[in-house]
Motif scaffolding. Structure first.
Motif, short mmCIF file in Angstrom:
data_model
loop_
_atom_site.label_atom_id
_atom_site.label_comp_id
_atom_site.label_asym_id
_atom_site.label_seq_id
_atom_site.Cartn_x
_atom_site.Cartn_y
_atom_site.Cartn_z
N ARG A 162 -13.78 -44.42 -15.59
CA ARG A 162 -12.95 -45.24 -14.75
C ARG A 162 -13.18 -44.62 -13.05
O ARG A 162 -12.55 -45.65 -12.30
N ARG A 163 -12.36 -43.56 -13.15
CA ARG A 163 -12.58 -43.29 -12.05
C ARG A 163 -13.63 -43.87 -10.87
O ARG A 163 -13.12 -43.38 -9.55
N HIS A 164 -14.98 -43.33 -11.13
CA HIS A 164 -15.81 -43.61 -10.58
C HIS A 164 -15.81 -44.51 -9.86
O HIS A 164 -16.18 -45.15 -8.86
N HIS A 165 -15.73 -45.80 -10.87
CA HIS A 165 -15.46 -47.33 -10.54
C HIS A 165 -14.61 -47.81 -9.79
O HIS A 165 -14.93 -48.27 -8.86
N ARG A 166 -13.46 -46.69 -9.83
CA ARG A 166 -11.99 -47.29 -9.03
C ARG A 166 -12.99 -47.22 -7.30
O ARG A 166 -12.34 -47.70 -6.58
N ARG A 167 -13.51 -45.84 -7.48
CA ARG A 167 -13.97 -45.69 -6.10
C ARG A 167 -14.96 -46.05 -5.48
O ARG A 167 -15.22 -46.48 -4.34
N PHE A 168 -16.17 -46.00 -6.40
CA PHE A 168 -17.05 -46.08 -6.12
C PHE A 168 -17.74 -47.25 -6.00
O PHE A 168 -19.11 -48.00 -5.47
N GLY A 169 -17.25 -48.03 -7.46
CA GLY A 169 -18.04 -49.12 -7.94
C GLY A 169 -18.94 -49.43 -8.66
O GLY A 169 -18.73 -47.79 -9.65
N ARG A 170 -19.90 -49.98 -8.87
CA ARG A 170 -20.95 -49.46 -10.13
C ARG A 170 -21.76 -48.61 -10.15
O ARG A 170 -22.22 -48.18 -8.97
N PHE A 171 -22.19 -47.83 -10.69
CA PHE A 171 -23.56 -47.47 -11.10
C PHE A 171 -24.57 -47.42 -10.36
O PHE A 171 -25.57 -48.51 -10.74
N GLY A 179 -25.98 -42.98 -8.60
CA GLY A 179 -25.57 -43.27 -10.62
C GLY A 179 -26.06 -42.92 -11.15
O GLY A 179 -25.42 -41.78 -12.46
N ARG A 180 -26.95 -42.35 -11.62
CA ARG A 180 -27.67 -40.89 -12.66
C ARG A 180 -27.61 -39.89 -12.18
O ARG A 180 -27.31 -39.86 -13.40
N VAL A 181 -27.00 -39.39 -11.33
CA VAL A 181 -26.32 -38.02 -10.67
C VAL A 181 -25.39 -38.20 -11.52
O VAL A 181 -24.28 -37.79 -12.48
N ALA A 182 -24.18 -39.56 -11.60
CA ALA A 182 -22.72 -39.61 -12.07
C ALA A 182 -23.05 -39.46 -13.41
O ALA A 182 -22.32 -39.09 -14.23
N LEU A 239 -22.94 -28.01 -9.07
CA LEU A 239 -21.92 -27.96 -8.31
C LEU A 239 -22.63 -27.95 -6.66
O LEU A 239 -22.15 -27.93 -5.61
N ALA A 240 -23.46 -27.39 -6.78
CA ALA A 240 -24.36 -27.60 -5.30
C ALA A 240 -25.14 -28.78 -5.17
O ALA A 240 -25.30 -29.53 -3.41
N TYR A 241 -26.02 -29.33 -6.25
CA TYR A 241 -26.40 -30.76 -5.53
C TYR A 241 -25.95 -31.72 -5.26
O TYR A 241 -25.72 -32.92 -4.04
N ARG A 242 -24.42 -31.99 -6.07
CA ARG A 242 -23.87 -33.49 -5.77
C ARG A 242 -22.58 -33.04 -5.55
O ARG A 242 -22.25 -33.40 -4.39
N TYR A 243 -21.96 -32.20 -5.04
CA TYR A 243 -20.78 -31.74 -4.80
C TYR A 243 -20.63 -30.67 -3.83
O TYR A 243 -19.42 -30.78 -2.53
N ARG A 244 -21.73 -29.82 -3.89
CA ARG A 244 -21.56 -29.35 -1.92
C ARG A 244 -21.00 -28.18 -2.27
O ARG A 244 -20.47 -27.61 -0.81
N ARG A 245 -21.07 -26.99 -3.45
CA ARG A 245 -19.95 -26.21 -3.59
C ARG A 245 -21.39 -24.93 -2.93
O ARG A 245 -22.64 -25.14 -3.45
N SER A 290 -27.01 -37.40 -3.11
CA SER A 290 -26.18 -37.64 -4.21
C SER A 290 -24.41 -37.90 -4.62
O SER A 290 -24.69 -38.56 -5.67
N TRP A 291 -24.47 -38.12 -3.33
CA TRP A 291 -22.89 -38.38 -3.33
C TRP A 291 -23.65 -40.04 -3.13
O TRP A 291 -23.88 -40.40 -2.82
N PRO A 292 -22.51 -40.78 -4.51
CA PRO A 292 -21.97 -42.66 -4.13
C PRO A 292 -21.65 -42.75 -2.49
O PRO A 292 -20.43 -42.37 -2.40
N SER A 293 -22.39 -43.89 -2.43
CA SER A 293 -21.39 -44.46 -1.14
C SER A 293 -21.31 -45.72 -2.14
O SER A 293 -21.71 -46.63 -3.20
#
Length: 377
Positions: free
Chosen positions: A30-39, A44-47, A113-119, A183-186
């Motif tokens: 729900r949080r992903h769809h509310r912020r970014f829409g569909r996968f 989307g595959r990373v999500a 954490l490294a690839y998607r969230y850039r930590r 990999s961060w969704p638009s």
């Protein structure tokens, strides 16, 4: 800890863990769809992999769950090992396998954490170490007291192994950042008809909440009812589970959609789906929603309550087979009730929160002629 509370908590622990996992997955979707829409696409595959990593780590933390309180205490080892004992005794295949599992369970987390969230490396290793420490706390406390004694051996050295696995995953994620797209969704508008995977995920979430919720209620309530005057009337845990399943199916599948504007079940709401009228971009009416719910949920619920789970899947397949061959993705019961499953944005409006919107600048004021006195506003 003992008595009725211990037996009830131990027998319902497996169902409660699965229920919590299903509810957590609903919150993530729900949080992903509310912020970014569909996968969509690689993000989307990373999500989806983020959700799979969370579920896998949760399963690793509690596996294997004993069926009852007695089964939890049949093992020989129950005490917490000394620090570094696991990582220091790697002579045989058993310790090596244990060490590989303890490190490998946190490797996907470090990679994401490294690839998607850039930590950074320190933050990623610290978070993986905290996750490994949480796993050990669950093991040493016997699932936060749900069992009378620990059913798995907790080792402080596993925290270091988990941090090491997170470090290896972070290195792999850092390499992926240099070679793969971001990999961060638009955020994208979610107006197209939903795909089969999205609709199936919504149904599976509804089924998981109903099934494991009913099992948890029955496992906790059955021992309590046995101590009352109705101990010989409610028919045991199996009958109580069937009754709870019917009640939850009616509440979540029939009552909740009638109260919501988008006519969605909890699983559909998590996937940002809605039930619309056929040929009209508006939510379906309550009578048509109730008709579709009766056609879809009544046979499935009755078959599940009777223990015929495979036949319940066949009933769902009959409905889905029609959707696979139609361009509008309408199922058999959608055609009978004149409804269509669509996205929430298409039925009730709205766009993702992170969607970049163009706001035109305000019109500039006309220039003041030379010698004219500007108007005071």
């Amino acid at each position: 800890m003992g008595g009725v509370y211990t037996d009830a908590a131990a027998s319902s622990a497996a169902f409660a863990v699965a229920l919590v996992a299903a509810v957590s997955a609903m919150g993530f979707l729900r949080r992903h769809h509310r912020r970014f829409g569909r996968f969509v696409g690689l993000p989307g595959r990373v999500a989806w992999s983020v959700a799979a990593t969370g579920l896998g780590l949760s399963a690793f933390a509690v596996y294997p769950l004993p069926v009852g309180a007695a089964a939890a205490c049949t093992g020989g080892e129950t005490a917490m090992r000394l620090p570094f004992e696991t990582s220091g005794a790697l002579a045989g295949p058993g310790p090596w396998q244990h060490a590989a599992a303890a490190a490998g369970a946190l490797l996907p987390l470090g990679l994401l954490l490294a690839y998607r969230y850039r930590r950074g490396v320190l933050a990623a290793v610290a978070l993986c170490g905290l996750a490994a420490a949480g796993v050990e706390v669950l093991q040493s406390t016997a699932l936060l007291g749900a069992y009378p004694c620990p059913y798995r051996v907790a080792a402080a050295g596993d925290v270091l192994l988990g941090a090491a696995g997170g470090l290896v995953g972070w290195l792999a994620g850092a390499a992926a950042k240099r070679r793969l797209p971001r990999s961060w969704p638009s955020a994208v508008p979610d107006l197209m008809p939903p795909g089969a995977v999205r609709r199936l995920a919504a149904r599976l979430l509804d089924l998981a909440v109903c099934w494991y919720g009913a099992a948890t209620i029955a496992a906790v309530a059955a021992p309590a009812l046995e101590q009352t005057a109705w101990s010989g009337q409610f028919g045991g845990e199996e009958r109580l589970r069937a009754a709870a399943l019917i009640v939850l199916a009616l509440a979540l599948g029939a009552v909740v959609p009638l109260l919501r504007r988008d006519r969605a079940t909890p699983g559909q709401a998590a996937s940002y789906l809605a039930l619309a009228a056929a040929g009209a971009p508006r939510p379906a009416s309550r009578p048509r929603t109730l008709l579709r719910t009766a056609l879809l949920y009544a046979p499935v619920t009755v078959l599940l309550a009777m223990g015929l789970g495979w036949w319940a899947l066949a009933a769902g397949a009959v409905h889905a087979s029609c959707a696979l061959v139609r361009r509008d993705r309408a199922g058999l019961f959608d055609l009978l009730a004149r409804t269509r499953v669509t996205t929430r944005s298409a039925a009730v409006g709205g766009m993702p929160d992170d969607l970049v919107r163009f706001v035109p600048p305000p019109d500039p004021e006309p220039p003041v002629p030379a010698g004219a006195v500007p108007v005071q506003r």
